[in-house]
Structures are given as C-alpha cells and as structure tokens.
Design a protein around this motif. Structure first.
Motif, PDB file in Angstrom:
ATOM      1  N   MET A  67       0.846  -1.191   0.000  1.00 48.16           N
ATOM      2  CA  MET A  67       0.000   0.000   0.000  1.00 48.16           C
ATOM      3  C   MET A  67       0.887   1.248   0.000  1.00 48.16           C
ATOM      4  O   MET A  67       1.809   1.351   0.794  1.00 48.16           O
ATOM      5  CB  MET A  67      -0.907   0.032   1.230  1.00 48.16           C
ATOM      6  N   CYS A  90      -4.971   3.048  -2.245  1.00 52.49           N
ATOM      7  CA  CYS A  90      -4.629   1.706  -1.750  1.00 52.49           C
ATOM      8  C   CYS A  90      -5.373   1.436  -0.437  1.00 52.49           C
ATOM      9  O   CYS A  90      -5.986   0.382  -0.264  1.00 52.49           O
ATOM     10  CB  CYS A  90      -3.129   1.590  -1.481  1.00 52.49           C
ATOM     11  N   ALA A  91      -5.291   2.398   0.473  1.00 52.53           N
ATOM     12  CA  ALA A  91      -5.942   2.249   1.781  1.00 52.53           C
ATOM     13  C   ALA A  91      -7.442   2.093   1.620  1.00 52.53           C
ATOM     14  O   ALA A  91      -8.070   1.264   2.281  1.00 52.53           O
ATOM     15  CB  ALA A  91      -5.614   3.449   2.664  1.00 52.53           C
ATOM     16  N   LEU A 122      -0.936   3.890   6.514  1.00 53.20           N
ATOM     17  CA  LEU A 122      -0.059   3.666   5.362  1.00 53.20           C
ATOM     18  C   LEU A 122       1.421   3.555   5.700  1.00 53.20           C
ATOM     19  O   LEU A 122       2.076   2.628   5.216  1.00 53.20           O
ATOM     20  CB  LEU A 122      -0.261   4.776   4.320  1.00 53.20           C
ATOM     21  N   TYR A 142      -3.173  -6.531  -2.569  1.00 53.38           N
ATOM     22  CA  TYR A 142      -2.057  -6.418  -1.629  1.00 53.38           C
ATOM     23  C   TYR A 142      -1.850  -7.738  -0.902  1.00 53.38           C
ATOM     24  O   TYR A 142      -2.588  -8.692  -1.118  1.00 53.38           O
ATOM     25  CB  TYR A 142      -2.313  -5.252  -0.661  1.00 53.38           C
TER      26      TYR A 142
END
Length: 69
Positions: A10, A15-16, A36, A63
């Motif tokens: 991430m 991404c988070a 992150l 991920y």
C-alpha cells in the motif's frame, strides 16, 4: 475486538481505500483502519474474524497480508 495485521504494497490513499472496502465486506467486521506508513490494518469486529477471509480480502484489493502486528 481489534486485531492488527501487516499488509505490504500500500502506497497511497487509494490503496488504503481499496483495502478498507474489501476487508469491510468480511462477515462480522465492523470497522477497518489503515496506517499507510507502517502498513498496519486494524480490523474491528464483533467476534474474531476469519484470518483466511481477511487475507483473501486483502489479496482481492491487490495487496498481501504478511502477518499480525
């Protein structure tokens, strides 16, 4: 109950968001917080979440869950 996992790969808010969305769909999960810089993903749930389901949700987001913190 809170459990913190370590997730790799991430790098940004997108991404988070993807991880929060996918892990949030795991049965029993009531909240997901992502840090992150450390890769920590803290899962809040009614009961102990199925770790395999959390791992699969993280993988679906793109991920890798590498362990518990």
């Amino acid at each position: 109950m809170e459990i913190t996992y370590t997730v790799t790969g991430m790098t940004c808010d997108h991404c988070a968001s993807a991880v929060r969305s996918e892990v949030g769909e795991v049965p029993g999960v009531t909240g997901v917080a992502v840090d992150l810089p450390s890769g920590a993903v803290t899962v809040t749930s009614e009961t102990t979440p199925d770790e395999d389901a959390v791992r699969e949700a993280v993988a679906e987001a793109g991920y890798e869950l590498v362990g518990r913190s």
